[in-house]
Design a protein around this motif. Structure first.
Motif, PDB file in Angstrom:
ATOM      1  N   ASP A  16       0.816  -1.218   0.000  1.00 53.71           N
ATOM      2  CA  ASP A  16       0.000   0.000   0.000  1.00 53.71           C
ATOM      3  C   ASP A  16       0.851   1.270   0.000  1.00 53.71           C
ATOM      4  N   GLY A  17       2.160   1.108  -0.211  1.00 55.15           N
ATOM      5  CA  GLY A  17       3.060   2.248  -0.201  1.00 55.15           C
ATOM      6  C   GLY A  17       3.702   2.470   1.156  1.00 55.15           C
ATOM      7  N   GLN A  18       2.981   2.184   2.224  1.00 50.50           N
ATOM      8  CA  GLN A  18       3.525   2.287   3.577  1.00 50.50           C
ATOM      9  C   GLN A  18       3.996   0.925   4.079  1.00 50.50           C
ATOM     10  N   PHE A  19       3.163  -0.086   3.864  1.00 51.69           N
ATOM     11  CA  PHE A  19       3.479  -1.444   4.297  1.00 51.69           C
ATOM     12  C   PHE A  19       3.661  -2.327   3.074  1.00 51.69           C
ATOM     13  N   PRO A  20       4.748  -3.125   3.049  1.00 57.03           N
ATOM     14  CA  PRO A  20       4.994  -3.952   1.861  1.00 57.03           C
ATOM     15  C   PRO A  20       3.946  -5.034   1.657  1.00 57.03           C
ATOM     16  N   ASN A  21       3.381  -5.553   2.747  1.00 58.51           N
ATOM     17  CA  ASN A  21       2.484  -6.691   2.677  1.00 58.51           C
ATOM     18  C   ASN A  21       3.148  -7.789   1.851  1.00 58.51           C
ATOM     19  N   SER A  22       2.432  -8.540   1.026  1.00 60.08           N
ATOM     20  CA  SER A  22       3.081  -9.667   0.355  1.00 60.08           C
ATOM     21  C   SER A  22       2.259 -10.163  -0.830  1.00 60.08           C
ATOM     22  N   THR A  23       2.948 -10.743  -1.783  1.00 59.05           N
ATOM     23  CA  THR A  23       2.257 -11.461  -2.854  1.00 59.05           C
ATOM     24  C   THR A  23       1.862 -12.863  -2.380  1.00 59.05           C
ATOM     25  N   LEU A  24       2.418 -13.298  -1.258  1.00 63.59           N
ATOM     26  CA  LEU A  24       2.038 -14.576  -0.645  1.00 63.59           C
ATOM     27  C   LEU A  24       0.802 -14.342   0.217  1.00 63.59           C
ATOM     28  N   PRO A  25      -0.110 -15.308   0.284  1.00 65.00           N
ATOM     29  CA  PRO A  25      -1.305 -15.099   1.103  1.00 65.00           C
ATOM     30  C   PRO A  25      -1.046 -15.320   2.590  1.00 65.00           C
ATOM     31  N   VAL A  26      -1.800 -14.580   3.400  1.00 68.12           N
ATOM     32  CA  VAL A  26      -1.941 -14.918   4.814  1.00 68.12           C
ATOM     33  C   VAL A  26      -2.781 -16.190   4.838  1.00 68.12           C
ATOM     34  N   VAL A  27      -2.400 -17.130   5.685  1.00 66.06           N
ATOM     35  CA  VAL A  27      -3.163 -18.371   5.828  1.00 66.06           C
ATOM     36  C   VAL A  27      -3.852 -18.322   7.192  1.00 66.06           C
ATOM     37  N   ILE A  28      -5.166 -18.465   7.182  1.00 68.72           N
ATOM     38  CA  ILE A  28      -5.952 -18.463   8.417  1.00 68.72           C
ATOM     39  C   ILE A  28      -6.549 -19.849   8.584  1.00 68.72           C
ATOM     40  N   TYR A  29      -6.157 -20.504   9.673  1.00 74.76           N
ATOM     41  CA  TYR A  29      -6.644 -21.844  10.002  1.00 74.76           C
ATOM     42  C   TYR A  29      -7.683 -21.675  11.111  1.00 74.76           C
ATOM     43  N   ARG A  30      -8.949 -21.798  10.772  1.00 77.57           N
ATOM     44  CA  ARG A  30     -10.004 -21.699  11.789  1.00 77.57           C
ATOM     45  C   ARG A  30     -10.055 -23.002  12.563  1.00 77.57           C
ATOM     46  N   GLN A  31      -9.988 -22.877  13.889  1.00 76.45           N
ATOM     47  CA  GLN A  31     -10.044 -24.028  14.780  1.00 76.45           C
ATOM     48  C   GLN A  31      -9.021 -25.090  14.388  1.00 76.45           C
ATOM     49  N   ALA A  32      -7.785 -24.664  14.212  1.00 73.01           N
ATOM     50  CA  ALA A  32      -6.687 -25.604  13.961  1.00 73.01           C
ATOM     51  C   ALA A  32      -6.600 -26.599  15.106  1.00 73.01           C
ATOM     52  N   ILE A  33      -6.906 -26.103  16.281  1.00 76.74           N
ATOM     53  CA  ILE A  33      -7.083 -26.942  17.465  1.00 76.74           C
ATOM     54  C   ILE A  33      -8.470 -26.601  18.000  1.00 76.74           C
ATOM     55  N   ALA A  34      -9.288 -27.592  18.278  1.00 74.71           N
ATOM     56  CA  ALA A  34     -10.626 -27.331  18.810  1.00 74.71           C
ATOM     57  C   ALA A  34     -10.514 -26.447  20.048  1.00 74.71           C
ATOM     58  N   ALA A  35     -11.408 -25.471  20.166  1.00 72.00           N
ATOM     59  CA  ALA A  35     -11.352 -24.517  21.277  1.00 72.00           C
ATOM     60  C   ALA A  35     -11.285 -25.226  22.631  1.00 72.00           C
ATOM     61  N   ALA A  36     -12.011 -26.318  22.770  1.00 69.32           N
ATOM     62  CA  ALA A  36     -12.011 -27.053  24.045  1.00 69.32           C
ATOM     63  C   ALA A  36     -10.642 -27.636  24.373  1.00 69.32           C
ATOM     64  N   ASP A  37      -9.834 -27.888  23.342  1.00 68.02           N
ATOM     65  CA  ASP A  37      -8.513 -28.495  23.533  1.00 68.02           C
ATOM     66  C   ASP A  37      -7.372 -27.482  23.436  1.00 68.02           C
ATOM     67  N   ALA A  38      -7.676 -26.265  22.995  1.00 63.60           N
ATOM     68  CA  ALA A  38      -6.623 -25.263  22.783  1.00 63.60           C
ATOM     69  C   ALA A  38      -6.086 -24.753  24.112  1.00 63.60           C
ATOM     70  N   SER A  39      -4.785 -24.621  24.164  1.00 62.77           N
ATOM     71  CA  SER A  39      -4.083 -24.084  25.328  1.00 62.77           C
ATOM     72  C   SER A  39      -2.715 -23.622  24.833  1.00 62.77           C
ATOM     73  N   PRO A  40      -1.998 -22.841  25.623  1.00 58.60           N
ATOM     74  CA  PRO A  40      -0.641 -22.484  25.192  1.00 58.60           C
ATOM     75  C   PRO A  40       0.218 -23.717  24.920  1.00 58.60           C
ATOM     76  N   GLU A  41       0.109 -24.713  25.771  1.00 56.62           N
ATOM     77  CA  GLU A  41       0.910 -25.922  25.605  1.00 56.62           C
ATOM     78  C   GLU A  41       0.533 -26.679  24.330  1.00 56.62           C
ATOM     79  N   ALA A  42      -0.762 -26.735  24.022  1.00 55.41           N
ATOM     80  CA  ALA A  42      -1.210 -27.430  22.810  1.00 55.41           C
ATOM     81  C   ALA A  42      -0.718 -26.701  21.560  1.00 55.41           C
ATOM     82  N   MET A  43      -0.775 -25.355  21.571  1.00 57.41           N
ATOM     83  CA  MET A  43      -0.263 -24.587  20.426  1.00 57.41           C
ATOM     84  C   MET A  43       1.239 -24.802  20.268  1.00 57.41           C
ATOM     85  N   GLU A  44       1.963 -24.740  21.359  1.00 61.89           N
ATOM     86  CA  GLU A  44       3.417 -24.950  21.293  1.00 61.89           C
ATOM     87  C   GLU A  44       3.747 -26.335  20.755  1.00 61.89           C
TER      88      GLU A  44
END
Length: 170
Positions: A16-44
């Motif tokens: 946008d002239g200020q921020f380079p951003n990227s030609t590569l897409p941002v990847v968004i994984y919805r519920q990569a870990i089920a909310a009930a199972d998500a924790s800092p330890e599970a993400m790590e």
């Protein structure tokens, strides 16, 4: 540990002239870990197992910023937030516990608001060390050169050897 691949989205943000951003897409994984199972330890465990060493637990800065020396993975370990991607002219996304975002180097991001004990686990490809740039005119063209030299990751932080980043970023 293989995360959920059914809720994967790809979002593009142009320079946008200020921020380079990227030609590569941002990847968004919805519920990569089920909310009930998500924790800092599970993400790590998810990121570490898939070759993206987890490096910190915190929130997301409330100002627009980007990294020119690392691709960044953000795992939402607790709470929810609205994150703006792509800079002031970008778009806002609601994220919640269990979601993961993979930001290619150069993509601006900021937290617009958070609640519920919002906590993120941050991870990067091996050997990549992040910087923090705020879109100052003086950041570029050095940041552009750093981004252009940056290696693509060898694995996907959620899907390992089978993740979508290996196809979409090549």
């Amino acid at each position: 540990m293989i995360g959920n691949m059914s809720g994967v989205k790809f979002e593009y943000f142009a320079d946008d002239g200020q921020f380079p951003n990227s030609t590569l897409p941002v990847v968004i994984y919805r519920q990569a870990i089920a909310a009930a199972d998500a924790s800092p330890e599970a993400m790590e465990a998810l990121f570490d197992t898939n070759g993206w060493p987890s490096q910190w637990r915190a929130g997301v800065y409330y100002y627009h910023h980007y990294h020119s020396t690392a691709h960044e993975c953000l795992g939402i370990a607790a709470g929810e937030a609205t994150l703006r991607l792509g800079g002031p002219n970008g778009r806002s996304f609601a994220v919640s516990k269990g979601d993961v975002l993979l930001l290619p180097a150069g993509v601006a991001h900021q937290c617009e608001g958070a609640g519920g004990g919002f906590l993120v686990v941050g991870a990067y490809p091996p050997g990549q060390k992040w910087d923090v740039l705020r879109g100052e005119v003086s950041d570029r063209p050095a940041a552009d050169k750093s981004i252009a030299r940056l290696a693509l990751p060898a694995t996907d932080p959620v899907g390992g050897q089978d993740g979508p980043v290996l196809q979409k970023w090549r």
